[in-house]
Scaffold this motif. Sequence first.
Motif, PDB file in Angstrom:
ATOM      1  N   ALA A 169       8.445 -10.809 -53.383  1.00  0.00           N
ATOM      2  CA  ALA A 169       7.913  -9.661 -52.641  1.00  0.00           C
ATOM      3  C   ALA A 169       7.950  -8.390 -53.487  1.00  0.00           C
ATOM      4  CB  ALA A 169       8.698  -9.470 -51.349  1.00  0.00           C
ATOM      5  N   GLU A 170       8.991  -8.243 -54.284  1.00  0.00           N
ATOM      6  CA  GLU A 170       9.057  -7.097 -55.205  1.00  0.00           C
ATOM      7  C   GLU A 170       7.888  -7.130 -56.180  1.00  0.00           C
ATOM      8  OE1 GLU A 170      12.777  -5.232 -56.898  1.00  0.00           O
ATOM      9  OE2 GLU A 170      13.484  -7.263 -56.440  1.00  0.00           O
ATOM     10  N   ARG A 171       7.638  -8.296 -56.776  1.00  0.00           N
ATOM     11  CA  ARG A 171       6.535  -8.410 -57.732  1.00  0.00           C
ATOM     12  C   ARG A 171       5.194  -8.138 -57.065  1.00  0.00           C
ATOM     13  NH1 ARG A 171       9.513 -13.036 -59.171  1.00  0.00           N
ATOM     14  NH2 ARG A 171       7.942 -14.448 -58.288  1.00  0.00           N
ATOM     15  N   MET A 172       5.082  -8.476 -55.802  1.00  0.00           N
ATOM     16  CA  MET A 172       3.835  -8.243 -55.066  1.00  0.00           C
ATOM     17  C   MET A 172       3.671  -6.779 -54.661  1.00  0.00           C
ATOM     18  SD  MET A 172       3.945 -11.681 -52.685  1.00  0.00           S
ATOM     19  CE  MET A 172       2.368 -11.476 -51.875  1.00  0.00           C
ATOM     20  N   GLY A 173       4.727  -5.997 -54.801  1.00  0.00           N
ATOM     21  CA  GLY A 173       4.650  -4.581 -54.440  1.00  0.00           C
ATOM     22  C   GLY A 173       4.783  -4.326 -52.953  1.00  0.00           C
ATOM     23  N   ALA A 174       5.450  -5.233 -52.246  1.00  0.00           N
ATOM     24  CA  ALA A 174       5.580  -5.093 -50.795  1.00  0.00           C
ATOM     25  C   ALA A 174       6.368  -3.845 -50.427  1.00  0.00           C
ATOM     26  CB  ALA A 174       6.246  -6.327 -50.206  1.00  0.00           C
ATOM     27  N   ASP A 175       5.905  -3.153 -49.416  1.00  0.00           N
ATOM     28  CA  ASP A 175       6.653  -2.028 -48.857  1.00  0.00           C
ATOM     29  C   ASP A 175       7.669  -2.518 -47.825  1.00  0.00           C
ATOM     30  OD1 ASP A 175       5.034   0.366 -49.967  1.00  0.00           O
ATOM     31  OD2 ASP A 175       3.515  -0.977 -49.140  1.00  0.00           O
ATOM     32  N   ARG A 176       7.393  -3.677 -47.247  1.00  0.00           N
ATOM     33  CA  ARG A 176       8.252  -4.240 -46.209  1.00  0.00           C
ATOM     34  C   ARG A 176       8.210  -5.757 -46.328  1.00  0.00           C
ATOM     35  NH1 ARG A 176       7.981  -5.379 -40.385  1.00  0.00           N
ATOM     36  NH2 ARG A 176       9.783  -4.456 -39.328  1.00  0.00           N
ATOM     37  N   LEU A 177       9.361  -6.374 -46.199  1.00  0.00           N
ATOM     38  CA  LEU A 177       9.457  -7.832 -46.250  1.00  0.00           C
ATOM     39  C   LEU A 177      10.117  -8.316 -44.974  1.00  0.00           C
ATOM     40  CD1 LEU A 177       9.429 -10.649 -47.623  1.00  0.00           C
ATOM     41  CD2 LEU A 177      11.610 -10.027 -48.699  1.00  0.00           C
ATOM     42  N   GLU A 178       9.434  -9.205 -44.260  1.00  0.00           N
ATOM     43  CA  GLU A 178       9.996  -9.819 -43.063  1.00  0.00           C
ATOM     44  C   GLU A 178      10.383 -11.256 -43.393  1.00  0.00           C
ATOM     45  OE1 GLU A 178       7.098  -9.545 -39.975  1.00  0.00           O
ATOM     46  OE2 GLU A 178       7.236  -7.357 -39.826  1.00  0.00           O
ATOM     47  N   LEU A 179      11.666 -11.533 -43.320  1.00  0.00           N
ATOM     48  CA  LEU A 179      12.180 -12.884 -43.500  1.00  0.00           C
ATOM     49  C   LEU A 179      12.599 -13.371 -42.121  1.00  0.00           C
ATOM     50  CD1 LEU A 179      14.376 -12.202 -46.670  1.00  0.00           C
ATOM     51  CD2 LEU A 179      12.212 -13.456 -46.615  1.00  0.00           C
ATOM     52  N   ALA A 180      11.749 -14.175 -41.503  1.00  0.00           N
ATOM     53  CA  ALA A 180      11.945 -14.541 -40.098  1.00  0.00           C
ATOM     54  C   ALA A 180      12.193 -16.039 -39.978  1.00  0.00           C
ATOM     55  CB  ALA A 180      10.730 -14.144 -39.272  1.00  0.00           C
ATOM     56  N   ASN A 181      13.404 -16.418 -39.570  1.00  0.00           N
ATOM     57  CA  ASN A 181      13.678 -17.827 -39.344  1.00  0.00           C
ATOM     58  C   ASN A 181      12.768 -18.363 -38.245  1.00  0.00           C
ATOM     59  OD1 ASN A 181      16.161 -19.094 -40.864  1.00  0.00           O
ATOM     60  ND2 ASN A 181      16.655 -16.926 -40.526  1.00  0.00           N
ATOM     61  N   THR A 182      12.353 -19.602 -38.396  1.00  0.00           N
ATOM     62  CA  THR A 182      11.375 -20.231 -37.508  1.00  0.00           C
ATOM     63  C   THR A 182      11.790 -20.158 -36.044  1.00  0.00           C
ATOM     64  OG1 THR A 182      10.860 -21.797 -39.276  1.00  0.00           O
ATOM     65  CG2 THR A 182      10.078 -22.356 -37.070  1.00  0.00           C
ATOM     66  N   GLN A 183      10.809 -19.828 -35.204  1.00  0.00           N
ATOM     67  CA  GLN A 183      10.959 -19.950 -33.758  1.00  0.00           C
ATOM     68  C   GLN A 183      10.204 -21.217 -33.341  1.00  0.00           C
ATOM     69  OE1 GLN A 183      12.787 -17.307 -31.840  1.00  0.00           O
ATOM     70  NE2 GLN A 183      13.377 -17.297 -33.989  1.00  0.00           N
ATOM     71  N   TYR A 184      10.809 -22.037 -32.506  1.00  0.00           N
ATOM     72  CA  TYR A 184      10.273 -23.375 -32.250  1.00  0.00           C
ATOM     73  C   TYR A 184       9.364 -23.398 -31.026  1.00  0.00           C
ATOM     74  CZ  TYR A 184      13.727 -24.299 -35.763  1.00  0.00           C
ATOM     75  OH  TYR A 184      14.453 -24.261 -36.930  1.00  0.00           O
ATOM     76  N   TYR A 185       8.124 -22.925 -31.264  1.00  0.00           N
ATOM     77  CA  TYR A 185       7.072 -22.962 -30.264  1.00  0.00           C
ATOM     78  C   TYR A 185       5.863 -23.661 -30.889  1.00  0.00           C
ATOM     79  CZ  TYR A 185       9.958 -19.011 -28.807  1.00  0.00           C
ATOM     80  OH  TYR A 185      11.012 -18.214 -28.481  1.00  0.00           O
ATOM     81  N   GLY A 186       4.966 -24.126 -30.029  1.00  0.00           N
ATOM     82  CA  GLY A 186       3.720 -24.701 -30.530  1.00  0.00           C
ATOM     83  C   GLY A 186       3.961 -25.826 -31.517  1.00  0.00           C
ATOM     84  N   TRP A 187       3.268 -25.745 -32.662  1.00  0.00           N
ATOM     85  CA  TRP A 187       3.382 -26.799 -33.665  1.00  0.00           C
ATOM     86  C   TRP A 187       4.765 -26.831 -34.297  1.00  0.00           C
ATOM     87  CZ3 TRP A 187      -0.280 -30.263 -33.520  1.00  0.00           C
ATOM     88  CH2 TRP A 187      -0.326 -31.261 -34.519  1.00  0.00           C
ATOM     89  N   ALA A 188       5.438 -25.693 -34.344  1.00  0.00           N
ATOM     90  CA  ALA A 188       6.792 -25.653 -34.908  1.00  0.00           C
ATOM     91  C   ALA A 188       7.744 -26.528 -34.115  1.00  0.00           C
ATOM     92  CB  ALA A 188       7.302 -24.216 -34.938  1.00  0.00           C
ATOM     93  N   LEU A 189       7.540 -26.632 -32.808  1.00  0.00           N
ATOM     94  CA  LEU A 189       8.392 -27.486 -31.999  1.00  0.00           C
ATOM     95  C   LEU A 189       8.213 -28.949 -32.404  1.00  0.00           C
ATOM     96  CD1 LEU A 189      10.430 -27.546 -29.668  1.00  0.00           C
ATOM     97  CD2 LEU A 189       8.506 -27.811 -28.095  1.00  0.00           C
ATOM     98  N   ARG A 190       6.970 -29.321 -32.752  1.00  0.00           N
ATOM     99  CA  ARG A 190       6.700 -30.698 -33.194  1.00  0.00           C
ATOM    100  C   ARG A 190       7.493 -31.027 -34.464  1.00  0.00           C
ATOM    101  NH1 ARG A 190       1.409 -32.608 -31.671  1.00  0.00           N
ATOM    102  NH2 ARG A 190       1.771 -34.317 -33.131  1.00  0.00           N
ATOM    103  N   ASN A 191       7.756 -30.014 -35.283  1.00  0.00           N
ATOM    104  CA  ASN A 191       8.406 -30.216 -36.580  1.00  0.00           C
ATOM    105  C   ASN A 191       9.837 -29.688 -36.625  1.00  0.00           C
ATOM    106  OD1 ASN A 191       6.430 -31.410 -38.578  1.00  0.00           O
ATOM    107  ND2 ASN A 191       5.184 -29.729 -37.805  1.00  0.00           N
ATOM    108  N   ARG A 192      10.421 -29.451 -35.468  1.00  0.00           N
ATOM    109  CA  ARG A 192      11.732 -28.780 -35.431  1.00  0.00           C
ATOM    110  C   ARG A 192      12.769 -29.471 -36.312  1.00  0.00           C
ATOM    111  NH1 ARG A 192      14.021 -27.860 -29.628  1.00  0.00           N
ATOM    112  NH2 ARG A 192      14.024 -30.144 -29.666  1.00  0.00           N
ATOM    113  N   ALA A 193      12.865 -30.782 -36.238  1.00  0.00           N
ATOM    114  CA  ALA A 193      13.900 -31.494 -36.998  1.00  0.00           C
ATOM    115  C   ALA A 193      13.731 -31.294 -38.499  1.00  0.00           C
ATOM    116  CB  ALA A 193      13.871 -32.981 -36.651  1.00  0.00           C
TER     117      ALA A 193
END
Length: 361
Positions: A169-193
Amino acid sequence: MDVTVAPPLGMLAELTHRCPLHCPYCSNPVELTARADELTTGQWLDVLDAARDIGVLQVHLSGGEPLARPDLPELVTRAADLGCYVNLVTSGLGLTEERLADLTDRGLAHVQLSVQGPDAERANRIAGARAHEHKLAAAALVKEAGLPLTVNVVLHKANHDVGALIALAERMGADRLELANTQYYGWALRNRAALMPTPEQLAAAEPVVRAQARRLRGTMEIVYVVADYYEKYPKPCMYGWGARQLTVAPNGDVLPCPAASAIATLPVDNVKTRPLRDIWYDSESFNAYRGEEWMREPCRTCDRRSVDFGGCRCQAFQLLGDAAATDPVCSRSPDRGVVDLLLRSPGEQEEFVMRGPVAAR
Protein backbone atom coordinates in the motif's frame (compact mmCIF):
# COMPACT_ATOMS: atom_id res chain seq x y z
CA MET A 1 -42.62 9.47 9.95
CA ASP A 2 -40.51 8.92 13.05
CA VAL A 3 -38.87 12.32 13.58
CA THR A 4 -36.38 10.80 16.03
CA VAL A 5 -34.65 9.03 13.13
CA ALA A 6 -31.74 11.08 11.79
CA PRO A 7 -31.22 11.48 8.03
CA PRO A 8 -28.74 9.08 6.42
CA LEU A 9 -25.18 10.28 5.90
CA GLY A 10 -24.12 7.86 3.17
CA MET A 11 -25.47 5.60 0.45
CA LEU A 12 -23.77 2.57 -1.04
CA ALA A 13 -25.04 2.40 -4.62
CA GLU A 14 -24.36 -1.11 -5.90
CA LEU A 15 -24.72 -0.35 -9.59
CA THR A 16 -24.17 -3.91 -10.79
CA HIS A 17 -23.13 -7.36 -9.62
CA ARG A 18 -21.12 -7.93 -12.80
CA CYS A 19 -17.42 -8.26 -11.95
CA PRO A 20 -14.25 -9.43 -13.71
CA LEU A 21 -13.00 -11.06 -10.49
CA HIS A 22 -14.12 -14.30 -8.82
CA CYS A 23 -13.11 -13.65 -5.21
CA PRO A 24 -13.96 -16.51 -2.83
CA TYR A 25 -14.69 -14.06 0.01
CA CYS A 26 -17.32 -12.05 -1.89
CA SER A 27 -20.01 -10.85 0.53
CA ASN A 28 -22.60 -10.20 -2.19
CA PRO A 29 -25.57 -12.60 -2.19
CA VAL A 30 -25.13 -16.09 -3.57
CA GLU A 31 -27.85 -15.31 -6.13
CA LEU A 32 -26.54 -12.24 -7.94
CA THR A 33 -28.62 -9.73 -9.86
CA ALA A 34 -28.48 -10.29 -13.62
CA ARG A 35 -27.76 -7.41 -15.98
CA ALA A 36 -31.33 -7.41 -17.30
CA ASP A 37 -32.65 -6.81 -13.78
CA GLU A 38 -30.42 -3.83 -12.96
CA LEU A 39 -31.90 -0.38 -12.49
CA THR A 40 -31.82 1.75 -15.63
CA THR A 41 -29.87 4.98 -15.91
CA GLY A 42 -33.02 7.00 -15.32
CA GLN A 43 -33.92 4.97 -12.26
CA TRP A 44 -30.45 5.41 -10.77
CA LEU A 45 -30.63 9.17 -11.41
CA ASP A 46 -33.94 9.23 -9.53
CA VAL A 47 -32.34 7.28 -6.67
CA LEU A 48 -29.53 9.83 -6.43
CA ASP A 49 -32.02 12.70 -6.37
CA ALA A 50 -34.08 11.00 -3.69
CA ALA A 51 -31.01 10.16 -1.62
CA ARG A 52 -29.81 13.75 -1.58
CA ASP A 53 -33.34 14.92 -0.79
CA ILE A 54 -33.32 12.93 2.46
CA GLY A 55 -29.86 14.10 3.45
CA VAL A 56 -27.26 11.78 1.90
CA LEU A 57 -23.89 13.52 1.55
CA GLN A 58 -21.63 10.63 0.59
CA VAL A 59 -22.30 8.40 -2.42
CA HIS A 60 -20.21 5.25 -2.81
CA LEU A 61 -20.55 3.84 -6.34
CA SER A 62 -19.83 0.15 -6.08
CA GLY A 63 -20.72 -3.29 -7.36
CA GLY A 64 -19.61 -5.79 -8.57
CA GLU A 65 -17.54 -3.55 -10.76
CA PRO A 66 -19.13 -0.13 -11.33
CA LEU A 67 -16.91 0.49 -14.36
CA ALA A 68 -19.00 -2.19 -16.11
CA ARG A 69 -21.83 0.38 -16.31
CA PRO A 70 -21.44 2.59 -19.41
CA ASP A 71 -23.59 5.24 -17.69
CA LEU A 72 -21.13 5.63 -14.79
CA PRO A 73 -20.02 9.12 -15.99
CA GLU A 74 -23.63 10.32 -16.00
CA LEU A 75 -24.19 8.99 -12.49
CA VAL A 76 -21.01 10.61 -11.18
CA THR A 77 -22.09 13.91 -12.72
CA ARG A 78 -25.51 13.81 -11.08
CA ALA A 79 -24.18 12.85 -7.64
CA ALA A 80 -21.51 15.57 -7.76
CA ASP A 81 -23.94 18.21 -9.05
CA LEU A 82 -26.19 17.38 -6.08
CA GLY A 83 -23.32 18.31 -3.77
CA CYS A 84 -22.37 14.76 -2.73
CA TYR A 85 -18.88 13.48 -2.06
CA VAL A 86 -18.48 10.78 -4.74
CA ASN A 87 -16.36 7.70 -4.10
CA LEU A 88 -15.66 4.98 -6.68
CA VAL A 89 -15.25 1.49 -5.19
CA THR A 90 -13.50 -0.53 -7.87
CA SER A 91 -11.28 -3.48 -8.75
CA GLY A 92 -9.37 -1.11 -11.02
CA LEU A 93 -9.88 -3.33 -14.04
CA GLY A 94 -11.16 -1.19 -16.88
CA LEU A 95 -9.87 2.05 -15.37
CA THR A 96 -7.88 3.93 -18.00
CA GLU A 97 -6.28 7.37 -17.93
CA GLU A 98 -9.02 8.70 -20.20
CA ARG A 99 -11.88 7.25 -18.17
CA LEU A 100 -10.43 8.48 -14.89
CA ALA A 101 -9.83 11.98 -16.28
CA ASP A 102 -13.44 12.12 -17.47
CA LEU A 103 -14.80 10.93 -14.12
CA THR A 104 -12.60 13.39 -12.23
CA ASP A 105 -13.78 16.27 -14.43
CA ARG A 106 -17.35 15.23 -13.64
CA GLY A 107 -16.77 15.39 -9.88
CA LEU A 108 -15.29 12.09 -8.71
CA ALA A 109 -13.59 12.85 -5.39
CA HIS A 110 -12.07 9.56 -4.19
CA VAL A 111 -11.18 6.05 -5.34
CA GLN A 112 -11.24 2.90 -3.22
CA LEU A 113 -9.25 0.12 -4.85
CA SER A 114 -9.45 -3.54 -3.84
CA VAL A 115 -6.29 -5.62 -3.51
CA GLN A 116 -6.38 -9.40 -3.05
CA GLY A 117 -2.84 -10.12 -1.89
CA PRO A 118 0.66 -8.69 -1.35
CA ASP A 119 2.16 -10.14 -4.53
CA ALA A 120 0.98 -11.08 -8.00
CA GLU A 121 1.04 -14.84 -7.46
CA ARG A 122 -1.18 -14.81 -4.37
CA ALA A 123 -3.36 -11.93 -5.51
CA ASN A 124 -4.17 -13.44 -8.90
CA ARG A 125 -4.95 -16.83 -7.39
CA ILE A 126 -7.38 -15.28 -4.90
CA ALA A 127 -8.98 -13.03 -7.54
CA GLY A 128 -9.32 -15.86 -10.02
CA ALA A 129 -7.93 -13.52 -12.69
CA ARG A 130 -4.66 -11.90 -13.76
CA ALA A 131 -5.59 -8.64 -12.07
CA HIS A 132 -2.73 -7.58 -9.80
CA GLU A 133 -0.67 -5.62 -12.32
CA HIS A 134 -3.83 -3.83 -13.50
CA LYS A 135 -4.45 -2.75 -9.91
CA LEU A 136 -0.96 -1.32 -9.56
CA ALA A 137 -1.47 0.60 -12.81
CA ALA A 138 -4.86 1.85 -11.61
CA ALA A 139 -3.34 3.09 -8.34
CA ALA A 140 -0.69 5.00 -10.29
CA LEU A 141 -3.41 6.65 -12.41
CA VAL A 142 -5.35 7.70 -9.31
CA LYS A 143 -2.28 9.28 -7.74
CA GLU A 144 -1.34 11.03 -11.00
CA ALA A 145 -4.86 12.45 -11.12
CA GLY A 146 -4.40 13.90 -7.63
CA LEU A 147 -7.27 11.94 -6.08
CA PRO A 148 -7.19 10.41 -2.59
CA LEU A 149 -6.67 6.65 -2.71
CA THR A 150 -7.93 4.03 -0.28
CA VAL A 151 -6.62 0.49 -0.67
CA ASN A 152 -8.93 -2.18 0.72
CA VAL A 153 -7.81 -5.72 1.52
CA VAL A 154 -10.13 -8.46 2.76
CA LEU A 155 -7.93 -10.57 5.05
CA HIS A 156 -8.17 -14.35 5.32
CA LYS A 157 -5.98 -17.39 5.79
CA ALA A 158 -4.42 -17.20 2.31
CA ASN A 159 -3.26 -13.56 2.44
CA HIS A 160 -2.87 -12.74 6.16
CA ASP A 161 0.54 -11.12 5.65
CA VAL A 162 -0.15 -7.64 6.97
CA GLY A 163 3.45 -6.44 6.88
CA ALA A 164 3.77 -7.16 3.16
CA LEU A 165 0.31 -5.68 2.49
CA ILE A 166 1.21 -2.45 4.30
CA ALA A 167 4.44 -2.22 2.31
CA LEU A 168 2.49 -2.73 -0.93
CA ALA A 169 0.00 0.00 0.00
CA GLU A 170 2.91 2.35 0.69
CA ARG A 171 4.36 1.66 -2.76
CA MET A 172 0.94 2.29 -4.29
CA GLY A 173 0.79 5.69 -2.58
CA ALA A 174 -2.33 4.89 -0.58
CA ASP A 175 -3.65 7.61 1.69
CA ARG A 176 -5.68 5.04 3.62
CA LEU A 177 -5.39 1.28 3.99
CA GLU A 178 -8.28 -0.86 5.17
CA LEU A 179 -7.26 -4.30 6.41
CA ALA A 180 -10.60 -5.97 7.03
CA ASN A 181 -10.86 -9.56 8.21
CA THR A 182 -13.48 -11.50 6.24
CA GLN A 183 -17.13 -11.25 7.21
CA TYR A 184 -18.92 -14.50 6.41
CA TYR A 185 -21.87 -13.50 4.24
CA GLY A 186 -22.84 -14.50 0.72
CA TRP A 187 -20.11 -16.39 -1.09
CA ALA A 188 -17.72 -15.94 1.84
CA LEU A 189 -19.98 -18.14 3.94
CA ARG A 190 -19.58 -20.90 1.32
CA ASN A 191 -15.80 -20.68 1.82
CA ARG A 192 -15.68 -19.99 5.55
CA ALA A 193 -13.58 -23.05 6.45
CA ALA A 194 -10.94 -22.16 3.85
CA LEU A 195 -10.96 -18.46 4.73
CA MET A 196 -10.81 -18.48 8.53
CA PRO A 197 -7.40 -17.27 9.72
CA THR A 198 -5.54 -19.15 12.42
CA PRO A 199 -5.09 -17.76 15.94
CA GLU A 200 -1.37 -17.61 15.21
CA GLN A 201 -1.92 -15.41 12.15
CA LEU A 202 -4.12 -13.02 14.12
CA ALA A 203 -1.70 -12.85 17.05
CA ALA A 204 1.18 -12.06 14.69
CA ALA A 205 -0.78 -9.39 12.80
CA GLU A 206 -1.87 -7.12 15.63
CA PRO A 207 1.57 -5.87 16.79
CA VAL A 208 2.66 -5.36 13.18
CA VAL A 209 -0.39 -3.24 12.40
CA ARG A 210 0.03 -1.26 15.60
CA ALA A 211 3.72 -0.52 14.95
CA GLN A 212 3.21 0.37 11.28
CA ALA A 213 0.26 2.62 12.09
CA ARG A 214 2.50 4.58 14.47
CA ARG A 215 5.27 4.82 11.89
CA LEU A 216 2.95 5.98 9.13
CA ARG A 217 0.85 8.40 11.18
CA GLY A 218 0.28 11.51 9.10
CA THR A 219 1.27 9.70 5.89
CA MET A 220 -1.09 6.74 5.55
CA GLU A 221 -4.01 5.89 7.80
CA ILE A 222 -4.34 2.19 8.61
CA VAL A 223 -7.73 0.80 9.63
CA TYR A 224 -7.65 -2.76 10.97
CA VAL A 225 -10.99 -4.57 11.24
CA VAL A 226 -10.62 -7.49 13.62
CA ALA A 227 -11.73 -11.06 13.04
CA ASP A 228 -14.74 -10.92 15.32
CA TYR A 229 -15.18 -14.67 15.83
CA TYR A 230 -12.08 -14.42 18.00
CA GLU A 231 -13.12 -11.29 19.90
CA LYS A 232 -14.76 -10.88 23.31
CA TYR A 233 -17.34 -8.39 22.04
CA PRO A 234 -18.85 -7.75 18.60
CA LYS A 235 -18.05 -4.73 16.47
CA PRO A 236 -20.44 -1.74 16.45
CA CYS A 237 -22.06 -2.80 13.19
CA MET A 238 -22.92 0.23 11.00
CA TYR A 239 -23.08 2.39 14.18
CA GLY A 240 -26.50 0.86 14.72
CA TRP A 241 -29.11 -0.58 12.36
CA GLY A 242 -30.54 2.02 9.97
CA ALA A 243 -28.65 4.81 11.73
CA ARG A 244 -26.26 6.37 9.20
CA GLN A 245 -26.11 4.37 5.97
CA LEU A 246 -28.30 2.69 3.40
CA THR A 247 -27.54 0.36 0.52
CA VAL A 248 -29.34 0.23 -2.82
CA ALA A 249 -28.79 -3.10 -4.60
CA PRO A 250 -28.50 -3.38 -8.41
CA ASN A 251 -32.20 -4.29 -8.75
CA GLY A 252 -33.36 -1.39 -6.53
CA ASP A 253 -33.80 -3.25 -3.25
CA VAL A 254 -33.00 -0.96 -0.32
CA LEU A 255 -31.12 -2.48 2.60
CA PRO A 256 -30.06 -1.17 6.01
CA CYS A 257 -26.62 -2.70 5.49
CA PRO A 258 -24.85 -4.35 2.52
CA ALA A 259 -25.33 -7.86 3.93
CA ALA A 260 -28.95 -7.51 5.08
CA SER A 261 -30.25 -9.72 2.26
CA ALA A 262 -28.79 -12.59 4.30
CA ILE A 263 -31.73 -12.23 6.70
CA ALA A 264 -34.35 -14.32 4.93
CA THR A 265 -37.12 -13.17 7.29
CA LEU A 266 -36.56 -9.46 6.61
CA PRO A 267 -39.08 -7.78 4.28
CA VAL A 268 -37.29 -5.69 1.65
CA ASP A 269 -38.68 -2.63 -0.13
CA ASN A 270 -37.63 -1.51 -3.60
CA VAL A 271 -37.21 1.99 -5.03
CA LYS A 272 -39.34 0.99 -8.01
CA THR A 273 -42.39 0.54 -5.79
CA ARG A 274 -41.81 2.78 -2.75
CA PRO A 275 -40.17 6.21 -2.30
CA LEU A 276 -36.71 6.15 -0.74
CA ARG A 277 -37.79 8.60 1.97
CA ASP A 278 -40.59 6.27 3.07
CA ILE A 279 -38.24 3.31 3.11
CA TRP A 280 -35.66 5.10 5.27
CA TYR A 281 -38.10 6.45 7.83
CA ASP A 282 -41.12 4.16 7.82
CA SER A 283 -40.31 0.72 6.40
CA GLU A 284 -40.44 -2.42 8.50
CA SER A 285 -36.94 -3.41 7.43
CA PHE A 286 -35.25 -0.18 8.54
CA ASN A 287 -37.17 0.03 11.81
CA ALA A 288 -36.83 -3.64 12.72
CA TYR A 289 -33.64 -3.22 14.78
CA ARG A 290 -33.34 0.53 15.26
CA GLY A 291 -32.72 1.82 18.75
CA GLU A 292 -32.96 -0.57 21.69
CA GLU A 293 -36.62 -1.59 21.97
CA TRP A 294 -36.10 -4.74 19.90
CA MET A 295 -33.34 -5.99 22.19
CA ARG A 296 -33.73 -9.00 24.43
CA GLU A 297 -31.60 -9.97 27.38
CA PRO A 298 -28.69 -9.86 27.81
CA CYS A 299 -28.52 -6.90 25.39
CA ARG A 300 -31.50 -5.02 26.85
CA THR A 301 -29.75 -4.26 30.17
CA CYS A 302 -26.14 -4.57 29.00
CA ASP A 303 -23.83 -1.63 29.64
CA ARG A 304 -22.47 -2.04 26.09
CA ARG A 305 -25.81 -1.80 24.28
CA SER A 306 -25.06 1.75 23.08
CA VAL A 307 -21.50 0.75 22.14
CA ASP A 308 -21.99 -2.31 19.92
CA PHE A 309 -25.79 -2.15 19.42
CA GLY A 310 -26.20 -5.86 20.07
CA GLY A 311 -23.70 -6.72 17.34
CA CYS A 312 -24.45 -7.82 13.80
CA ARG A 313 -28.05 -8.76 12.95
CA CYS A 314 -26.97 -10.60 9.81
CA GLN A 315 -24.44 -12.68 11.72
CA ALA A 316 -27.03 -13.51 14.38
CA PHE A 317 -29.39 -14.75 11.69
CA GLN A 318 -26.79 -16.77 9.81
CA LEU A 319 -25.45 -18.49 12.93
CA LEU A 320 -28.68 -18.80 14.92
CA GLY A 321 -31.56 -18.29 12.46
CA ASP A 322 -32.79 -15.37 14.59
CA ALA A 323 -31.85 -11.80 13.63
CA ALA A 324 -33.08 -10.44 16.99
CA ALA A 325 -30.72 -12.63 19.02
CA THR A 326 -27.59 -11.31 20.65
CA ASP A 327 -24.71 -11.65 18.21
CA PRO A 328 -23.20 -15.01 19.25
CA VAL A 329 -19.72 -13.54 18.87
CA CYS A 330 -20.36 -11.71 22.15
CA SER A 331 -18.92 -13.40 25.23
CA ARG A 332 -22.14 -12.47 27.08
CA SER A 333 -24.35 -14.25 24.56
CA PRO A 334 -25.95 -17.51 25.75
CA ASP A 335 -25.10 -18.84 22.26
CA ARG A 336 -21.38 -18.06 22.30
CA GLY A 337 -20.76 -21.82 22.16
CA VAL A 338 -21.85 -21.83 18.52
CA VAL A 339 -18.87 -19.64 17.62
CA ASP A 340 -16.49 -21.53 19.90
CA LEU A 341 -17.43 -24.74 18.10
CA LEU A 342 -16.65 -23.13 14.72
CA LEU A 343 -13.24 -22.06 16.01
CA ARG A 344 -12.48 -25.56 17.29
CA SER A 345 -13.78 -27.32 14.18
CA PRO A 346 -13.87 -24.91 11.22
CA GLY A 347 -14.16 -27.74 8.68
CA GLU A 348 -11.96 -29.62 6.27
CA GLN A 349 -12.11 -27.27 3.25
CA GLU A 350 -8.68 -26.21 2.00
CA GLU A 351 -9.33 -25.05 -1.58
CA PHE A 352 -11.58 -22.11 -2.46
CA VAL A 353 -14.82 -22.46 -4.36
CA MET A 354 -14.49 -19.49 -6.70
CA ARG A 355 -17.31 -17.06 -7.34
CA GLY A 356 -18.86 -17.58 -10.77
CA PRO A 357 -19.94 -14.92 -13.31
CA VAL A 358 -23.36 -13.25 -13.22
CA ALA A 359 -25.98 -14.77 -15.51
CA ALA A 360 -26.66 -12.52 -18.52
CA ARG A 361 -30.38 -13.19 -18.80
